[in-house]
Design a protein around this motif. Sequence first.
Motif, PDB file in Angstrom:
ATOM      1  N   ALA A 235      14.262  -9.096  -0.527  1.00 27.39           N
ATOM      2  CA  ALA A 235      15.056 -10.396   0.042  1.00 27.39           C
ATOM      3  C   ALA A 235      16.510 -10.325  -0.297  1.00 27.39           C
ATOM      4  N   ALA A 236      17.192 -10.964   0.731  1.00 24.15           N
ATOM      5  CA  ALA A 236      18.614 -10.772   0.749  1.00 24.15           C
ATOM      6  C   ALA A 236      19.008 -12.348   1.253  1.00 24.15           C
ATOM      7  N   ASP A 237      19.868 -12.908   0.698  1.00 24.83           N
ATOM      8  CA  ASP A 237      20.403 -14.435   1.023  1.00 24.83           C
ATOM      9  C   ASP A 237      19.207 -15.468   1.322  1.00 24.83           C
ATOM     10  N   GLY A 238      17.929 -15.413   0.602  1.00 28.60           N
ATOM     11  CA  GLY A 238      17.041 -16.250   0.695  1.00 28.60           C
ATOM     12  C   GLY A 238      16.072 -15.917   1.807  1.00 28.60           C
ATOM     13  N   GLN A 239      16.136 -14.643   2.410  1.00 34.38           N
ATOM     14  CA  GLN A 239      15.154 -14.433   3.336  1.00 34.38           C
ATOM     15  C   GLN A 239      14.487 -12.893   3.036  1.00 34.38           C
ATOM     16  N   ASP A 240      13.147 -13.090   3.499  1.00 28.57           N
ATOM     17  CA  ASP A 240      12.340 -12.154   3.138  1.00 28.57           C
ATOM     18  C   ASP A 240      12.699 -10.992   4.050  1.00 28.57           C
ATOM     19  N   LEU A 241      13.249  -9.710   3.845  1.00 32.00           N
ATOM     20  CA  LEU A 241      13.478  -8.503   4.697  1.00 32.00           C
ATOM     21  C   LEU A 241      12.065  -7.608   4.696  1.00 32.00           C
ATOM     22  N   TYR A 242      11.419  -7.785   3.719  1.00 30.95           N
ATOM     23  CA  TYR A 242      10.020  -6.946   3.495  1.00 30.95           C
ATOM     24  C   TYR A 242       9.159  -7.537   2.765  1.00 30.95           C
ATOM     25  N   ARG A 243       7.989  -7.498   2.753  1.00 33.20           N
ATOM     26  CA  ARG A 243       6.767  -8.136   2.093  1.00 33.20           C
ATOM     27  C   ARG A 243       5.516  -7.225   2.544  1.00 33.20           C
ATOM     28  N   GLN A 244       4.821  -6.727   1.411  1.00 31.02           N
ATOM     29  CA  GLN A 244       3.744  -6.192   1.587  1.00 31.02           C
ATOM     30  C   GLN A 244       2.940  -6.050   0.307  1.00 31.02           C
ATOM     31  N   GLN A 245       1.572  -5.787   0.375  1.00 30.25           N
ATOM     32  CA  GLN A 245       0.473  -5.627  -0.786  1.00 30.25           C
ATOM     33  C   GLN A 245       0.335  -4.205  -0.850  1.00 30.25           C
ATOM     34  N   VAL A 246       0.285  -3.466  -1.771  1.00 30.24           N
ATOM     35  CA  VAL A 246       0.136  -2.120  -1.504  1.00 30.24           C
ATOM     36  C   VAL A 246      -0.741  -1.721  -2.966  1.00 30.24           C
ATOM     37  N   LEU A 247      -1.449  -0.650  -2.765  1.00 25.00           N
ATOM     38  CA  LEU A 247      -2.209  -0.027  -3.975  1.00 25.00           C
ATOM     39  C   LEU A 247      -1.624   1.176  -4.142  1.00 25.00           C
ATOM     40  N   LEU A 248      -0.998   1.540  -5.284  1.00 28.95           N
ATOM     41  CA  LEU A 248      -0.183   2.700  -5.585  1.00 28.95           C
ATOM     42  C   LEU A 248      -0.979   3.451  -6.569  1.00 28.95           C
ATOM     43  N   THR A 249      -1.088   4.734  -6.377  1.00 26.70           N
ATOM     44  CA  THR A 249      -1.957   5.527  -7.100  1.00 26.70           C
ATOM     45  C   THR A 249      -1.372   6.763  -7.805  1.00 26.70           C
ATOM     46  N   ASN A 250      -2.012   7.682  -8.463  1.00 27.34           N
ATOM     47  CA  ASN A 250      -1.506   8.777  -9.434  1.00 27.34           C
ATOM     48  C   ASN A 250      -0.413   9.494  -8.602  1.00 27.34           C
ATOM     49  N   GLY A 251       0.943   9.282  -8.984  1.00 33.82           N
ATOM     50  CA  GLY A 251       1.948   9.969  -8.692  1.00 33.82           C
ATOM     51  C   GLY A 251       2.544   9.767  -7.171  1.00 33.82           C
ATOM     52  N   GLU A 252       2.045   8.879  -6.675  1.00 27.51           N
ATOM     53  CA  GLU A 252       2.273   8.495  -5.481  1.00 27.51           C
ATOM     54  C   GLU A 252       3.778   8.018  -5.485  1.00 27.51           C
ATOM     55  N   ARG A 253       4.486   8.236  -4.028  1.00 27.98           N
ATOM     56  CA  ARG A 253       5.860   7.911  -3.985  1.00 27.98           C
ATOM     57  C   ARG A 253       6.037   6.956  -2.717  1.00 27.98           C
ATOM     58  N   HIS A 254       6.011   5.350  -2.746  1.00 24.77           N
ATOM     59  CA  HIS A 254       6.056   4.746  -1.837  1.00 24.77           C
ATOM     60  C   HIS A 254       7.378   4.456  -1.275  1.00 24.77           C
ATOM     61  N   VAL A 255       7.919   4.541  -0.043  1.00 24.18           N
ATOM     62  CA  VAL A 255       9.118   4.478   0.536  1.00 24.18           C
ATOM     63  C   VAL A 255       9.150   3.053   1.203  1.00 24.18           C
ATOM     64  N   ILE A 256      10.007   2.314   0.964  1.00 25.94           N
ATOM     65  CA  ILE A 256      10.252   0.946   1.740  1.00 25.94           C
ATOM     66  C   ILE A 256      11.664   1.076   2.526  1.00 25.94           C
ATOM     67  N   ARG A 257      11.373   1.368   4.057  1.00 28.58           N
ATOM     68  CA  ARG A 257      12.074   1.625   4.863  1.00 28.58           C
ATOM     69  C   ARG A 257      12.751   0.277   5.560  1.00 28.58           C
ATOM     70  N   LEU A 258      13.938  -0.022   5.521  1.00 28.93           N
ATOM     71  CA  LEU A 258      14.656  -1.330   6.152  1.00 28.93           C
ATOM     72  C   LEU A 258      15.642  -0.798   7.085  1.00 28.93           C
ATOM     73  N   GLY A 259      15.896  -1.584   8.107  1.00 27.05           N
ATOM     74  CA  GLY A 259      17.028  -1.515   9.179  1.00 27.05           C
ATOM     75  C   GLY A 259      17.091  -0.165   9.703  1.00 27.05           C
ATOM     76  N   GLU A 260      18.118   0.499   9.908  1.00 28.17           N
ATOM     77  CA  GLU A 260      18.012   1.856  10.359  1.00 28.17           C
ATOM     78  C   GLU A 260      17.017   2.782   9.891  1.00 28.17           C
ATOM     79  N   ALA A 261      16.850   2.743   8.478  1.00 29.64           N
ATOM     80  CA  ALA A 261      15.742   3.639   8.109  1.00 29.64           C
ATOM     81  C   ALA A 261      14.536   3.451   8.546  1.00 29.64           C
ATOM     82  N   ALA A 262      14.027   2.169   8.981  1.00 30.27           N
ATOM     83  CA  ALA A 262      12.938   1.969   9.375  1.00 30.27           C
ATOM     84  C   ALA A 262      12.686   2.599  10.720  1.00 30.27           C
ATOM     85  N   ARG A 263      13.490   2.935  11.487  1.00 26.10           N
ATOM     86  CA  ARG A 263      13.293   3.463  12.853  1.00 26.10           C
ATOM     87  C   ARG A 263      13.030   5.321  12.764  1.00 26.10           C
TER      88      ARG A 263
END
Length: 102
Positions: free
Chosen positions: A74-102
Amino acid sequence: MKRLSLVALLALTACALPHTDVRTATLRPTLSVMGAPARAQLFVDGIAAGDASQYDGVRQTLTVEEGPHQLRVAADGQDLYRQQVLLTNGERHVIRLGEAAR
């Protein structure tokens, strides 16, 4: 003499007791946020983890426990990303926002 022999036997027996090391092979999952704006904050399960841009995956990642997590950026009171995830052994979860999401 018997007493000295008994003490010596006990001392040697104590030295011969087995030693056990317990090690786990599991690696904890990590989170990173790519493309986070300057004022964005990362929240994991409703708890602020700090400035989202610091967890860019290059300089630093956020290590979490295995299992389900509610992730929010969140930035300035607005959610930019919201997600429920299940993370397991050694997993690397990457959140991509803005230009990185494309």
